[in-house]
Design an enzyme around this catalytic site. Structure first.
Site: not given
Ligand SMILES: [Zn+2]
Length: 454
Positions: A75, A78-79, A110, A194, A242, A308, A312
């Site tokens: 889990h 990355f961006r 996502n 989730h 989670h 997870d 940011h």
């Protein structure tokens, strides 16, 4: 099962077709006991044999250090694609994973755009190929019914969000969930969920602390979401992401479902002073809840550990609590901070190894995460005397901070990928040859030929 009638694959037996490329000597946990072993790795990067003394060269003796199978973190976020220029990339994220002893990451869908069809899946594959330090399994988001079938033949798993999240603005209504899960169960891929029910979220004044956040997204929302999942068809390879509550863990355990906990929910709790750095979904819980889930983890009652990882940038986390994004980085620190708990005598190494290395790899159908002949030689060398503390600015992620600032770590000194060293003296020395992988049981997947020796 083929091979059942043959003699049990015992330690020290050799595949005559392969040649030994390396013998790694040290201590390892075998049959519940830390003991001196030698591990022969063949020229295809697989574990060839494990025994007391094995022939072959070259040899590398790590002395009293411990050889562990590398971890799987199923889990991470990355961006890429769609992150800002200074955000986490697949190279930086997977190098962090390599340094943290993680050989395989499960990348969530996502991103921007989200992975919802073959086109978005293919462009993400192109971002991984030739750029990843470790293997990557790509989840898809099952929000476009017309794309599900084609995605099931390509993606590594599905991720279902029961509440809207960054990049996924719509979630299925509660009454739509059973039909969606029924549909997914026929597609043969693992499904991670989730589990927060947004109808149980509370309104009121904006949250200003982690304690407020816990009150606004209460444990009842997790309980309701888990309640909607425990009756799901057994044909589904369901995994709940989670889990934060003692009751949630208990219910999933008795329902026989896979689930994960994160290091932040195990080690951090909500307080009236907890600032936006510690804002995560689901929220950090009370100290009582945290202590309970930690005890369950220690007892081996939590099947899987996952980070997870959501890196940011510091600037975003300095915004007022209410407008700051949710999520904390963690792929590089997950295993090292828990190895430090093993060192401190608070956690059994076998419990950690099962939750971080063995079970997540099994759930994703990967021949890694175990010290067993035929499995990939994705291995770590850990010296429990070599301690350090978390400094966010020194981690591989460009986000430059950590919720575990100052926590003790035991970082792997060496990390082998298919028998080749990608971390040496705690420094990354590998190449970007990580692959996009799929479960060995996925539809259309060629058999990988590794022994199913359980
Ligand atoms: Zn997540």
């Amino acid at each position: 099962m083929p091979g059942r009638s043959r003699p049990r694959r015992s330690e020290g037996t050799y595949d005559p077709e392969a040649t030994t490329a390396l013998v790694l000597a040290g201590r390892a946990l075998l049959r519940g006991r830390l003991q001196r072993v030698e591990i022969a790795i063949d020229d295809r990067g697989r574990i060839r044999a494990i025994g007391k003394t094995l022939p072959g060269s070259p040899r590398h003796d790590v002395g009293d250090a411990v050889i562990l199978p590398a971890a799987t973190d199923l889990h991470v976020h990355f961006r890429e694609p769609g992150g800002p220029a200074d955000a986490e990339t697949i190279p930086s994220g997977t190098i962090g994973a390599a340094l943290g002893g993680v050989a395989l990451v499960g990348e969530m869908p996502n991103t921007r755009p989200p992975v919802t069809d073959v086109e978005s899946w293919s462009s993400k594959v192109r971002l991984v190929e030739g750029r990843a330090a470790v293997d990557v399994l790509l989840y898809a988001s099952p929000v476009e019914p017309a794309s599900l079938e084609a995605l099931s033949r390509r993606a590594g798993g599905f991720k279902v969000y029961l509440s809207p999240t960054t990049g996924i603005e719509t979630a299925p209504r509660g009454d739509e969930v059973p039909a969606l899960l029924e549909r997914l169960s026929k597609l043969g891929l693992p499904v991670a969920v989730h589990a927060e029910d947004p109808t149980r979220f509370r309104g009121g004044k904006p949250a200003g602390s982690t304690a407020d956040w816990n009150a606004l997204r209460p444990v009842a929302s997790e309980a309701a979401a888990i309640g909607s999942l425990v009756g799901a068809t057994r044909a589904l390879r369901l995994h709940v992401a989670h889990v934060t509550t003692i009751d949630g863990a208990k219910r999933l355990r008795s329902a026989g479902l896979s689930f994960e906990v994160t290091p932040h929910h195990l080690l951090l709790s909500a307080t009236p002073r907890g600032d936006a750095r510690f804002k995560v979904n689901p929220p950090l819980r009370t100290e009582r809840e945290r202590a309970g889930i930690w005890e369950a983890f220690r007892r081996g009652e939590v099947p899987i550990l996952a980070s997870d990882h959501a890196p940011h940038p510091t600037d975003a986390k300095r915004l007022p609590f209410d407008s700051a994004p949710s999520g904390v980085p963690g792929v590089e620190t997950m295993l090292p901070i828990l190895l430090a708990r093993v060192r401190a005598g608070e956690l059994d190494l076998g419990v950690l190894q099962a939750a971080a290395c063995d079970r997540p790899a099994r759930w994703l159908g990967q021949p890694t995460g175990r010290l067993a002949p035929g499995h990939r030689a994705n291995l770590l060398v850990v010296d429990f005397r070599s301690r350090s503390t978390v400094e966010g600015a020194k981690l591989a992620s460009p986000c430059g901070w950590s919720p575990f600032e100052g926590f003790e770590m035991v970082r792997p000194l060496e990390h082998y990928r298919d028998g080749s060293r990608i971390v040496e003296d705690g420094e990354y020395v590998g190449r970007p040859d990580g692959k996009v992988v799929r479960p060995d049981y996925a539809p259309g997947q060629a058999p990988s030929g590794f022994p199913r020796d359980d």
